[in-house]
Design an enzyme around this catalytic site. Sequence first.
Site, PDB file in Angstrom:
ATOM      1  N   GLU A 212       1.742  -0.438  -5.048  1.00  0.00           N
ATOM      2  CA  GLU A 212       0.817   0.634  -5.377  1.00  0.00           C
ATOM      3  C   GLU A 212       1.711   1.853  -5.585  1.00  0.00           C
ATOM      4  OE1 GLU A 212      -3.327   2.542  -3.722  1.00  0.00           O
ATOM      5  OE2 GLU A 212      -1.729   2.204  -2.271  1.00  0.00           O
TER       6      GLU A 212
ATOM      7  N   ASP B 265       0.835  -1.188   0.000  1.00  0.00           N
ATOM      8  CA  ASP B 265       0.000   0.000   0.000  1.00  0.00           C
ATOM      9  C   ASP B 265       0.879   1.250   0.000  1.00  0.00           C
ATOM     10  OD1 ASP B 265      -2.619   1.422   0.527  1.00  0.00           O
ATOM     11  OD2 ASP B 265      -1.533   1.975   2.345  1.00  0.00           O
TER      12      ASP B 265
END
Length: 677
Positions: free
Chosen positions: A378, A342
Amino acid sequence: MTASTPYPLGLTLKEGGANVAVYSENADRVIVSMFDGRGRETQTALPERTGHVFHGFVPGLVPGVRYGLRVDGPWDPANGLRFSPAKVLLPPQARAVTGSWDNTQAVFGHQLGRPKRRSDTNGARHVALGVVIDRRDFDWGDHERPRTPLSETIIYELHVKGFTKLMEWVPEEFRGTYAGLAHPAAIEYLKNLGVTAVELLPIHQFVQDAHLLEKGLRNYWGYNSIGFFAPHNEYAATGDTGHQVDEFKGMVKALHAAGIEVILDVVYNHTAEGNDLGPTYSFKGIDNPSYYRLVEGDAAHYFDTTGTGNSWNVSHPAALQVIMDSLRYWVEDFHIDGFRFDLATTLTRQGGDASLHSAFLTLIQQDPMLAQVKMIAEPWDVAGYQLGGFPADWSEWNGKFRDDVRDFWRGEPGVLSTLSQRVLGSPDIYEDSRRAPLSSVNFVTAHDGFTLADLTSYNEKHNEANGEDNRDGESDNRSSNYGVEGPTDDEGINAFRTRQRKNFLATVLLSAGVPMILGGDEIGRTQQGNNNAYCQDNEISWFDWQNADWELHEFTSKLIRLRRSEPALRPEWYRHAPDVGGPDVVCIVRADGEPFADEDWSDPEARSIAFELRHEGADSFLLMLNAAGNGVEFVLPDAPGGDWELELSSDPGLALGDGARVILGESAFALLRSRNG
């Protein structure tokens, strides 16, 4: 006295107790607190210090015992020091966590309303604690990892709880848990769909946000981690006294037995402790300046590129060690097959700018254990975008794929050129740096944003249930309702929405790269227009199996079977023109069968294209895409093998005759096959 060692960090079981080692540069004293079943506390100070590691043997610290840390040192927020021995802290390497935090004064290092003053309110009985486990207990038997090549991987983004919470084929006591995902009915569903990997939304121990609980909401997605070595206790059917570890391992073992890999969505960029006004759960009270990035010249405040209040201090060896030890632990002990990071760009910011040569990426690159698993970034954070900026053996969530494909199918002008790049594996992003199409994780929907059903049913977000007056969530969704906002009884609109959903799924699964499907898209899962359902731990987010679109499910599974069985649909490198040669060849033509001229690519009204896809020794395919608001006549090229056959299409009226032309209806795709030999 039993001798102790400063490594490994955390707890290591010994006869009659455990060796405990805790890193803190700035602490004066570290105490291990054990709690019995009645909450009575026994304290043992760690007597030795080697470098910046406090360590000692703690008798009685055996499997099943609940424990935490108390850390004493200076209270000097202006210089980043936030020690308060009154607080009971979660040990960073705790393998299991019991209980939860009540978010009263007892869990804040500072006095509420007076942030410069230390709180001496005792944290005992108000916090979650670590639970001692024996890592050797679980029997993996003859377990083997699937080791699916990246070129054959199809990812299914999945929430552990939401997937089975309403699944009637799973016994009620297991629904919404690790055991529920391991149940034969759940696994059979995934096998029948055909995906090769589940990418689980965060399962590291996370904290329920106080501001959400006050509004009667809960953190559903889990991007609020605090225990990077512990599976989240609320997802365990067996409770939170340590058995959740074996339950999680049993889930991985069952998925692996079915040939399905497990990828974890991990949140190492920040923690649940927030900014200078946030709670003190663990790292903030153990050694705040080592674990968090503080504002240069203003160490009372946190440098934040995550939008959550703090950022992990990836320029500090101790903070990096937490990440690396955690990753290796999940690979070694839980047999995890990969990680999706993330806001991965934050992890590459040592000074301020993102760097391909950051310590984080360098450490992962040289680690022999992590070299065996999949790494997915990401590639952005709130401070910037880094698509294409990760190492060659990493894959990245390709946000440009999502945006260009959405624009193409909703009929935006001037996107045909970029759409072709996405279908071919985004060579415009990756080829110059000699990265393969497998660097691109192709998706049109993910947990963050509209589901596929909502992408084709709503023009605007509808996040009122989040309690923020619909201000939260992305406003630029590149979506369309096709005439009516939300559900409708209009058969024509519903048929068109279904067609568009098939177009999106086909584009993802027939493009070069690594396809990712948002769990539930294949059955038409809706969030009622909510594109930021992070706090909706309820029917808004859970899979609605009773109203599943099984025809769309069958269409999706057929697409997946095609991709998995046909080499021409999943190239490992970029396809070349026929005159260049190579195992994978592509011919890109206009609808009239002629090659594209330069001016064709810049034509804002051009909305149709065909790709002839060949692989040496295998069947060939013709992929035709038409995003125009009318039917388009395609001239079929000469078949390289047997005559063209209709394999799959979103146009229910499409049929192949004896001629060399076919009319593909408005907003539709078609895939034709020419059999080899």
